[in-house]
Design a protein around this motif. Structure first.
Motif, PDB file in Angstrom:
ATOM      1  N   GLN A  31      -0.228   7.397   0.034  1.00 24.08           N
ATOM      2  CA  GLN A  31       0.497   7.573   0.598  1.00 24.08           C
ATOM      3  C   GLN A  31       1.076   8.452   1.558  1.00 24.08           C
ATOM      4  O   GLN A  31       1.439   8.144   2.628  1.00 24.08           O
ATOM      5  CB  GLN A  31       1.979   6.417  -0.318  1.00 24.08           C
ATOM      6  N   ARG A  32       0.931   9.333   0.771  1.00 21.98           N
ATOM      7  CA  ARG A  32       1.455  10.566   2.143  1.00 21.98           C
ATOM      8  C   ARG A  32       0.593  11.090   2.655  1.00 21.98           C
ATOM      9  O   ARG A  32       0.933  11.202   3.877  1.00 21.98           O
ATOM     10  CB  ARG A  32       2.008  11.731   1.044  1.00 21.98           C
ATOM     11  N   ARG A  33      -0.265  10.652   2.622  1.00 23.23           N
ATOM     12  CA  ARG A  33      -1.783  11.958   3.150  1.00 23.23           C
ATOM     13  C   ARG A  33      -2.773  10.931   3.916  1.00 23.23           C
ATOM     14  O   ARG A  33      -3.129  10.885   5.530  1.00 23.23           O
ATOM     15  CB  ARG A  33      -2.725  12.666   1.703  1.00 23.23           C
ATOM     16  N   LEU A  34      -2.660   9.711   3.685  1.00 21.53           N
ATOM     17  CA  LEU A  34      -3.333   8.654   4.598  1.00 21.53           C
ATOM     18  C   LEU A  34      -3.074   8.238   5.778  1.00 21.53           C
ATOM     19  O   LEU A  34      -4.391   7.983   7.013  1.00 21.53           O
ATOM     20  CB  LEU A  34      -3.259   7.583   3.293  1.00 21.53           C
ATOM     21  N   THR A  37      -4.674  10.394   8.367  1.00 22.01           N
ATOM     22  CA  THR A  37      -5.925  10.548   7.957  1.00 22.01           C
ATOM     23  C   THR A  37      -6.682   9.053   9.360  1.00 22.01           C
ATOM     24  O   THR A  37      -7.442   9.784   9.892  1.00 22.01           O
ATOM     25  CB  THR A  37      -6.387   9.933   6.820  1.00 22.01           C
ATOM     26  N   ILE A  38      -5.760   8.146   8.967  1.00 20.01           N
ATOM     27  CA  ILE A  38      -6.109   6.808   9.931  1.00 20.01           C
ATOM     28  C   ILE A  38      -5.828   7.094  11.003  1.00 20.01           C
ATOM     29  O   ILE A  38      -6.708   6.705  11.890  1.00 20.01           O
ATOM     30  CB  ILE A  38      -5.287   5.570   9.509  1.00 20.01           C
ATOM     31  N   THR A  39      -5.061   7.309  11.486  1.00 22.73           N
ATOM     32  CA  THR A  39      -4.290   7.872  12.464  1.00 22.73           C
ATOM     33  C   THR A  39      -5.325   8.585  13.379  1.00 22.73           C
ATOM     34  O   THR A  39      -6.248   8.555  14.766  1.00 22.73           O
ATOM     35  CB  THR A  39      -2.862   8.434  12.975  1.00 22.73           C
ATOM     36  N   ALA A  40      -6.013  10.251  13.149  1.00 28.51           N
ATOM     37  CA  ALA A  40      -6.205  10.721  13.723  1.00 28.51           C
ATOM     38  C   ALA A  40      -7.907  10.067  14.047  1.00 28.51           C
ATOM     39  O   ALA A  40      -8.573  10.355  15.214  1.00 28.51           O
ATOM     40  CB  ALA A  40      -5.897  11.932  12.946  1.00 28.51           C
ATOM     41  N   THR A  41      -8.198   9.135  12.860  1.00 27.22           N
ATOM     42  CA  THR A  41      -9.700   8.526  12.701  1.00 27.22           C
ATOM     43  C   THR A  41      -9.951   7.337  13.866  1.00 27.22           C
ATOM     44  O   THR A  41     -10.882   7.761  15.015  1.00 27.22           O
ATOM     45  CB  THR A  41     -10.269   8.545  11.337  1.00 27.22           C
ATOM     46  N   LEU A  66      -0.330   0.415   0.138  1.00 26.63           N
ATOM     47  CA  LEU A  66      -0.688  -0.093   1.288  1.00 26.63           C
ATOM     48  C   LEU A  66       0.504  -0.846   2.102  1.00 26.63           C
ATOM     49  O   LEU A  66       0.355  -1.371   2.953  1.00 26.63           O
ATOM     50  CB  LEU A  66      -0.559  -1.704   0.218  1.00 26.63           C
ATOM     51  N   ASP A  67       1.830   0.081   1.347  1.00 27.90           N
ATOM     52  CA  ASP A  67       2.747  -0.433   2.170  1.00 27.90           C
ATOM     53  C   ASP A  67       3.060   0.439   3.897  1.00 27.90           C
ATOM     54  O   ASP A  67       2.712   0.630   5.098  1.00 27.90           O
ATOM     55  CB  ASP A  67       3.747  -0.189   1.944  1.00 27.90           C
ATOM     56  N   ALA A  68       1.926   1.987   3.725  1.00 31.14           N
ATOM     57  CA  ALA A  68       1.888   2.613   4.493  1.00 31.14           C
ATOM     58  C   ALA A  68       0.680   2.400   5.630  1.00 31.14           C
ATOM     59  O   ALA A  68       0.889   2.946   6.812  1.00 31.14           O
ATOM     60  CB  ALA A  68       1.835   3.761   3.517  1.00 31.14           C
ATOM     61  N   LEU A  69       0.292   0.930   5.498  1.00 28.51           N
ATOM     62  CA  LEU A  69      -0.738   1.310   6.116  1.00 28.51           C
ATOM     63  C   LEU A  69      -0.646   0.132   6.533  1.00 28.51           C
ATOM     64  O   LEU A  69      -1.749  -0.714   7.726  1.00 28.51           O
ATOM     65  CB  LEU A  69      -2.075   0.766   5.624  1.00 28.51           C
ATOM     66  N   ASP A  70       0.662  -0.697   6.962  1.00 31.78           N
ATOM     67  CA  ASP A  70       0.899  -2.332   7.494  1.00 31.78           C
ATOM     68  C   ASP A  70       0.788  -2.466   8.116  1.00 31.78           C
ATOM     69  O   ASP A  70       0.833  -2.857   9.309  1.00 31.78           O
ATOM     70  CB  ASP A  70       2.277  -2.471   6.558  1.00 31.78           C
ATOM     71  N   ARG A  71       1.077  -0.501   9.252  1.00 31.03           N
ATOM     72  CA  ARG A  71       1.601  -0.582  10.752  1.00 31.03           C
ATOM     73  C   ARG A  71      -0.086  -0.051  11.492  1.00 31.03           C
ATOM     74  O   ARG A  71       0.265  -0.453  12.970  1.00 31.03           O
ATOM     75  CB  ARG A  71       2.436   1.056  10.938  1.00 31.03           C
ATOM     76  N   PHE A  72      -1.014  -0.399  10.654  1.00 30.87           N
ATOM     77  CA  PHE A  72      -2.550  -0.532  11.612  1.00 30.87           C
ATOM     78  C   PHE A  72      -3.117  -1.470  11.375  1.00 30.87           C
ATOM     79  O   PHE A  72      -4.205  -1.886  12.005  1.00 30.87           O
ATOM     80  CB  PHE A  72      -3.146   1.034  10.400  1.00 30.87           C
ATOM     81  N   THR A  73      -2.449  -2.297  10.855  1.00 32.80           N
ATOM     82  CA  THR A  73      -3.094  -3.711  10.614  1.00 32.80           C
ATOM     83  C   THR A  73      -2.144  -4.983  11.540  1.00 32.80           C
ATOM     84  O   THR A  73      -1.497  -4.954  11.568  1.00 32.80           O
ATOM     85  CB  THR A  73      -2.762  -4.458   8.867  1.00 32.80           C
ATOM     86  N   ASP A  85     -10.334  -0.382  21.139  1.00 31.76           N
ATOM     87  CA  ASP A  85     -10.597  -1.011  20.279  1.00 31.76           C
ATOM     88  C   ASP A  85     -11.950  -0.762  19.070  1.00 31.76           C
ATOM     89  O   ASP A  85     -12.867  -0.604  19.139  1.00 31.76           O
ATOM     90  CB  ASP A  85     -11.760  -2.362  21.716  1.00 31.76           C
ATOM     91  N   VAL A  86     -11.029  -0.630  18.652  1.00 30.10           N
ATOM     92  CA  VAL A  86     -11.696   0.076  16.998  1.00 30.10           C
ATOM     93  C   VAL A  86     -11.009  -1.138  15.726  1.00 30.10           C
ATOM     94  O   VAL A  86     -10.222  -1.068  15.482  1.00 30.10           O
ATOM     95  CB  VAL A  86     -11.105   1.454  16.474  1.00 30.10           C
ATOM     96  N   GLY A  87     -11.851  -1.345  15.073  1.00 27.81           N
ATOM     97  CA  GLY A  87     -11.668  -2.338  13.817  1.00 27.81           C
ATOM     98  C   GLY A  87     -10.555  -1.332  12.879  1.00 27.81           C
ATOM     99  O   GLY A  87     -10.926  -0.394  12.323  1.00 27.81           O
ATOM    100  N   PHE A  88     -10.111  -1.907  12.042  1.00 31.83           N
ATOM    101  CA  PHE A  88      -9.735  -1.206  10.650  1.00 31.83           C
ATOM    102  C   PHE A  88      -9.479  -2.718   9.855  1.00 31.83           C
ATOM    103  O   PHE A  88      -8.840  -3.943   9.739  1.00 31.83           O
ATOM    104  CB  PHE A  88      -7.770  -0.843  11.343  1.00 31.83           C
ATOM    105  N   HIS A  89      -9.942  -2.678   8.508  1.00 35.50           N
ATOM    106  CA  HIS A  89      -9.428  -3.031   7.198  1.00 35.50           C
ATOM    107  C   HIS A  89      -9.230  -2.943   6.230  1.00 35.50           C
ATOM    108  O   HIS A  89      -9.174  -1.540   6.009  1.00 35.50           O
ATOM    109  CB  HIS A  89     -11.471  -3.727   7.106  1.00 35.50           C
TER     110      HIS A  89
END
Length: 258
Positions: A31-34, A37-41, A66-73, A85-89
């Protein structure tokens, strides 16, 4: 020791749309680190000239991963305000362990090139520029290395982790004597090769990297190490007590199976 079991190919209906490069991030209580990392990637991949996607494999997290990933989906990019245009799953893996999570990501991929990185972003994401160049040149595996000539440790691990790592490398060299660093969490492969050899992988834990590379070598393909500037990050879910002995036992299994 980890039980041996077969891993039949998954139905094609479970695979994702093809891209040139797919990056898998196994996640257990990240939850804290991901999020950073996702944003930079995603921002990095959006500036590259190849199609790509990021796949987080949640490995039964019990925090707010999973809650921390909600803003990327919910959008193709994972970054709603950018239009990139980068896919995220996000997919799940019921079997516990980094190896099980990475294997699940590879099995469900249809990308030309496939690989995995740790959730802590310890290896600079722009290392992928060199990785993709080498994959396109036909190499069987391209891996980041903290011990190849030219590598630099920006922030080193603690004394206990360094000692355990040295012992692990000694045992890993029984199987892969030519590879300086089997455990840096940044490894990429041609997609068809990875999907084929992962069917024969049995290790669910942290020794999975060694097993996967051993299968690359067994298939007659080469492994190229790319020296990196690596930074140790706090918050690792690796436990020397819980995972260390199991990893050592798995390494011996891999060596004996050759």
């Amino acid at each position: 020791m980890t039980a041996v079991r077969a891993h039949p190919p998954l139905p094609r209906s479970l695979t994702r749309p093809p891209v040139e490069l797919e990056l898998i991030i196994p996640a257990f209580n990240e939850q804290r680190r991901l999020p950073s990392t996702i944003t930079a990637t995603l921002r990095y991949l959006a500036g590259r000239p190849w199609s790509s996607s990021v796949v987080v494999v949640d490995n039964n997290s019990v925090d707010g991963t999973l809650d921390a990933l909600d803003r990327f989906t919910g959008t193709p990019t994972g970054l709603p305000a950018t239009g990139l245009d980068v896919g995220f799953h996000v997919i799940g893996c019921g079997e516990q362990g980094k190896g099980a999570a990475v294997r699940r990501g590879i099995e469900t991929s249809s990308a030309r090139f496939i690989g995995f990185a740790d959730a802590d972003n310890a290896t600079p994401i722009d290392t992928l520029d060199r990785v993709v160049e080498l994959l396109r040149a036909g190499h069987g595996a391209v891996i980041a290395s903290r011990h190849a000539p030219g590598a630099h440790l920006e922030v080193e691990q603690g004394t206990l982790r360094r000692g355990g790592g040295a012992l692990f490398r000694t045992l890993a060299h029984l199987t892969l004597p030519e590879i300086a660093d089997t455990q840096c969490g940044f490894k990429f492969f041609p997609g068809p090769l990875a999907r084929e050899i992962v069917r024969d992988c049995r290790i669910d834990g942290f020794a999975f990297d060694v097993e996967l590379l051993a299968h690359v070598v067994k298939a007659g393909r080469d492994v190229v190490e790319v020296p990196v500037e690596w930074t140790d990050k706090d918050g690792s879910t690796f436990s020397a007590r819980r995972d260390g002995l199991r990893s050592m036992a798995d390494l011996l299994r891999i060596s004996l199976a050759r």
